[in-house]
Motif scaffolding. Structure first.
Motif, PDB file in Angstrom:
ATOM      1  N   ARG A 185      -2.025  11.507 -15.334  1.00 12.84           N
ATOM      2  CA  ARG A 185      -2.445  11.262 -13.956  1.00 12.84           C
ATOM      3  C   ARG A 185      -3.887  10.799 -13.905  1.00 12.84           C
ATOM      4  O   ARG A 185      -4.760  11.384 -14.541  1.00 12.84           O
ATOM      5  CB  ARG A 185      -2.295  12.535 -13.119  1.00 12.84           C
ATOM      6  N   ARG A 186      -4.129   9.721 -13.161  1.00  9.19           N
ATOM      7  CA  ARG A 186      -5.473   9.299 -12.820  1.00  9.19           C
ATOM      8  C   ARG A 186      -5.511   9.098 -11.314  1.00  9.19           C
ATOM      9  O   ARG A 186      -5.073   8.071 -10.792  1.00  9.19           O
ATOM     10  CB  ARG A 186      -5.858   8.003 -13.533  1.00  9.19           C
ATOM     11  N   GLY A 187      -5.997  10.111 -10.608  1.00  6.68           N
ATOM     12  CA  GLY A 187      -6.043  10.041  -9.154  1.00  6.68           C
ATOM     13  C   GLY A 187      -4.648   9.930  -8.563  1.00  6.68           C
ATOM     14  O   GLY A 187      -3.807  10.806  -8.733  1.00  6.68           O
ATOM     15  N   ARG A 188      -4.399   8.811  -7.885  1.00 16.35           N
ATOM     16  CA  ARG A 188      -3.118   8.600  -7.215  1.00 16.35           C
ATOM     17  C   ARG A 188      -2.142   7.781  -8.051  1.00 16.35           C
ATOM     18  O   ARG A 188      -1.117   7.319  -7.535  1.00 16.35           O
ATOM     19  CB  ARG A 188      -3.358   7.934  -5.851  1.00 16.35           C
ATOM     20  N   VAL A 189      -2.442   7.604  -9.312  1.00 19.15           N
ATOM     21  CA  VAL A 189      -1.558   6.876 -10.226  1.00 19.15           C
ATOM     22  C   VAL A 189      -1.067   7.850 -11.289  1.00 19.15           C
ATOM     23  O   VAL A 189      -1.866   8.554 -11.907  1.00 19.15           O
ATOM     24  CB  VAL A 189      -2.275   5.683 -10.878  1.00 19.15           C
ATOM     25  N   LEU A 190       0.251   7.868 -11.507  1.00 17.60           N
ATOM     26  CA  LEU A 190       0.854   8.775 -12.485  1.00 17.60           C
ATOM     27  C   LEU A 190       1.752   7.996 -13.433  1.00 17.60           C
ATOM     28  O   LEU A 190       2.181   6.874 -13.127  1.00 17.60           O
ATOM     29  CB  LEU A 190       1.652   9.867 -11.792  1.00 17.60           C
ATOM     30  N   LEU A 191       2.047   8.601 -14.573  1.00 18.78           N
ATOM     31  CA  LEU A 191       2.923   7.996 -15.572  1.00 18.78           C
ATOM     32  C   LEU A 191       4.095   8.919 -15.865  1.00 18.78           C
ATOM     33  O   LEU A 191       3.960  10.144 -15.809  1.00 18.78           O
ATOM     34  CB  LEU A 191       2.159   7.734 -16.876  1.00 18.78           C
ATOM     35  N   SER A 224       0.843  -1.194   0.000  1.00 19.54           N
ATOM     36  CA  SER A 224       0.000   0.000   0.000  1.00 19.54           C
ATOM     37  C   SER A 224       0.882   1.249   0.000  1.00 19.54           C
ATOM     38  O   SER A 224       1.958   1.272   0.599  1.00 19.54           O
ATOM     39  CB  SER A 224      -0.921   0.003   1.224  1.00 19.54           C
ATOM     40  N   ALA A 225       0.408   2.277  -0.690  1.00 18.50           N
ATOM     41  CA  ALA A 225       1.176   3.512  -0.813  1.00 18.50           C
ATOM     42  C   ALA A 225       0.238   4.677  -1.051  1.00 18.50           C
ATOM     43  O   ALA A 225      -0.926   4.497  -1.449  1.00 18.50           O
ATOM     44  CB  ALA A 225       2.174   3.404  -1.960  1.00 18.50           C
ATOM     45  N   ALA A 226       0.755   5.870  -0.812  1.00 16.44           N
ATOM     46  CA  ALA A 226      -0.040   7.064  -1.095  1.00 16.44           C
ATOM     47  C   ALA A 226      -0.177   7.288  -2.602  1.00 16.44           C
ATOM     48  O   ALA A 226      -1.230   7.684  -3.090  1.00 16.44           O
ATOM     49  CB  ALA A 226       0.595   8.284  -0.430  1.00 16.44           C
TER      50      ALA A 226
END
Length: 647
Positions: A263-269, A142-144
């Motif tokens: 970026r989609r919420g807490r996921v980035l590329l 789990s991560a921010a």
């Protein structure tokens, strides 16, 4: 949380990001599918902007003195990259095998505290409002936040549902590192049947690249065979390289794809997970490393308790840079891989590249020196201690804006203010070339970006002419025609002291054409290319709220623009686009009348503050409405008259 950030992918991009985050005090876990670092060196060229990134992190000290990569190229046509900025400390290009760079960045990340887990493939991804969960086999971390730096076939991009629009390759080039060859070096040699390049590495092996004109990508699940490379090389050059020993084989094409958002919420590329392009001129690796440099500081600011603004601006800034880079790569692919049919284009391009300005422009694009300096370069990574974002970038970084009537007065001040906040500004003007050039020069002097667009409003074809110039300027600088902000400021006025009975039909038609009709059709045309959450600000006037018979016709035209704001605000609200009116009062626009103290004193008495407004006072209001901070204001009439309308 098990960790603050999960970085998926232990290539150069992921490792640079992991090191930056750890240097700022974040806990970082890196997941890598491979069990051991790769020895392949897909890329070997570092450009000036990337050298800055590495130098300010102490990486160049570890790498040691890198050999010069010599002159660069644009689509195979020689281009001296020092033309971008001859005085830059890393002007030109530099050679460093990707495997070597990856090793140094990996050592740095681990030394700073990153936990690198190899042999861990991301198999699932849980996205929640306040955290993410990375699943690798039976492990759940789990991560921010989670960042995908896992390359062209990114699992993160697929699992998180990022759209990845674009075009697949239509042409293919083969390349290989081969030992035991004794062939002459070649630099993009064009032969009747194709293109060939050969370069001897310091270890004695030779990198060969070959394209047979018209060759389309072969269906394959792995690299090409050495036999394919030997056959293609023989067809193009007539040489037999079959006696060599291949150590690496690869095929690439002119694919062009880019994530619709980074970026989609807490996921980035970042890196090739966010964009896929032909690796020409080394731009792919450099683009990815600059993504990481930008993202690291913005993510640290968010982790430290800041708002979402830094991450939103990461998406805006780097997606615009990526789009522009992909466009110049597509142009290079055409020049490089096109057959005899592109020779006239190459000839014309070669002639243009004899001009200093053209060379500087292209070299700046390739080197990355013409893009905003990444936040990670303004303040090197250090201990995380405050929630403030450590960056000099403005609230409109990565945005594009059109300001009509921007050669003087409120329009000029608005263009300067938007550029100060980081926007690329199209400075529209009707006829005064010198004044428009001065506006652009003032913006550029302060480190901003702008270009002029000439179009007379209120005449047939005015909006079409305006958008032809606007779209060309945007495409050249960003790779797209996306527009984020429109400020309708240009206006015609009636002569001072003109009574209603003295207004002619020609006067009236002119006022309505410039002040009402042109803004209507500008908004109509812009709405199709305005990004979601865009901004439209229409400059009205305080005279729509007070009776002044000498300004009757003008006031009617400005009343129309207020109605435009009201109704378009409702129409565009589903896309998050706001539309507002700003009404200045008496404002010093540089006219000679403001040089007469007695007149200025009389005018100042109309304001509650007993002052005449400066153009910057109105520009500040417009700039606020253009930012994310004003997202909840739409359809509003903003009184920027300094209290003139209080009565």
């Amino acid at each position: 949380m098990d960790t603050d950030v999960v970085v998926v992918g232990a290539g150069p991009v992921g490792l640079l990001l992991a090191g930056d985050l750890c240097a700022g005090g974040a806990r970082v876990t890196v997941l890598e599918r491979l069990t051991v670092p790769t020895t392949e060196s897909r890329a070997s060229t570092l450009h000036a902007r990337t050298m800055d990134v590495l130098a300010e992190r102490g990486v160049l000290e570890v790498l040691g003195e890198l050999p010069s990569g010599g002159p660069g190229h644009f689509g195979g046509i020689r281009l001296d990259l020092t033309a971008a900025d001859p005085g830059h400390r890393f002007a030109g290009q530099w050679k460093c095998p990707q495997a070597v760079l990856e090793q140094v960045l990996g050592d740095r990340a681990v030394r700073l505290g990153a936990r690198v887990l190899r042999g861990r493939e991301l198999t699932d991804l849980g996205r929640h409002e306040d955290h993410v969960v990375a699943v690798s086999g039976t492990d759940r971390i789990s991560a921010a936040y989670l960042v995908g730096c896992d390359g062209e076939e990114s699992s993160v991009r697929v699992l998180a549902g990022f759209d990845f629009p674009g075009e697949d390759a239509t042409l293919e080039m083969l390349r290989a590192d081969v030992e035991g060859l004794d062939i002459p070096d070649r630099r993009f040699e064009r032969h009747p049947d194709g293109l060939a390049t050969a370069h001897r590495w310091p270890d004695g092996s030779t990198r060969v690249m070959v394209h047979v004109f018209g060759t389309t990508p072969s269906p394959r699940t792995g690299p090409p065979t050495f036999g394919e490379v030997v056959e293609a090389w023989a067809k193009v050059t007539g040489e037999d390289i079959g006696g060599g020993r291949p150590t690496w084989l690869n095929a690439f094409g002119n694919t062009r794809r880019q994530a619709a958002t980074y970026r989609r919420g807490r996921v980035l590329l970042a890196g090739d997970a966010a964009h896929r392009q032909m690796p020409v001129g080394g731009q792919a690796l450099n683009l990815g490393l600059q993504d990481a440099a930008e993202l690291g500081q913005r993510l640290l600011a968010r982790l430290a308790g800041g708002d979402d603004g830094p991450l939103e601006r990461y998406d805006a800034v780097r997606r615009a840079v990526g789009a522009r880079t992909l466009t110049n790569i597509q142009a290079q692919a055409l020049l490089l891989l096109g057959g005899p049919e592109v020779e006239p284009l190459r000839e014309v391009f070669g002639e243009l590249m004899r001009f200093d300005a053209v060379r500087a422009h292209l070299a700046g694009m390739v080197s990355g020196l013409d893009t905003p300096r990444a936040s990670g370069l303004d303040t090197p990574p250090g201990p995380r201690d405050t929630p403030q974002e450590r960056t000099t970038m403005g609230k409109l970084e990565g945005k594009t804006a059109l300001v009509t009537g921007a050669s003087r007065g409120i329009g000029r001040a608005t263009a300067q203010r938007l550029a100060e906040e980081g926007a690329l500004v199209a400075v529209h003007y009707a006829s005064n070339d010198e004044a428009a050039a001065e506006t652009v020069a003032l913006i550029e002097k302060d480190g901003g970006r702008a270009f002029a667009v000439r179009a007379e409003l209120g005449v047939p074809g005015d909006v079409h002419e305006l958008f032809l110039g606007l779209e060309q300027g945007l495409r050249e600088r960003t790779g797209t025609t996306t527009l984020d902000i429109v400020v309708n400021n240009a206006a015609a006025q009636t002569a001072a002291g003109l009574a209603p009975e003295d207004v002619t039909p020609e006067d009236f038609d002119r006022l309505m054409a410039v002040n009402a009709k042109a803004p209507f059709f500008i908004v109509q045309r812009a709405s199709s290319q305005l990004a979601d959450n865009g901004r439209i600000i229409n400059i009205s006037s305080g005279v729509t709220r007070v009776a002044n018979p000498e300004q009757l016709a003008y006031s009617m035209s400005k009343g129309a623009i207020e109605q435009l704001s009201l109704h378009m605000a409702r129409h565009l609200a589903p896309r998050g686009i706001t539309v507002n009116s700003v009404a200045p009062g008496i404002t010093d626009n540089g006219s000679p009348v403001f040089d007469v103290p007695e007149i200025v004193e009389a005018m100042s008495q109309l304001s509650a503050f007993k002052q005449v407004a400066k153009a910057q006072d109105v520009a500040n209001v417009v700039a606020f409405l253009a930012t994310e901070d004003a997202r909840w204001i739409t359809g509003a009439f903003i009184d920027a008259s300094g209290g003139t309308l209080l009565g």
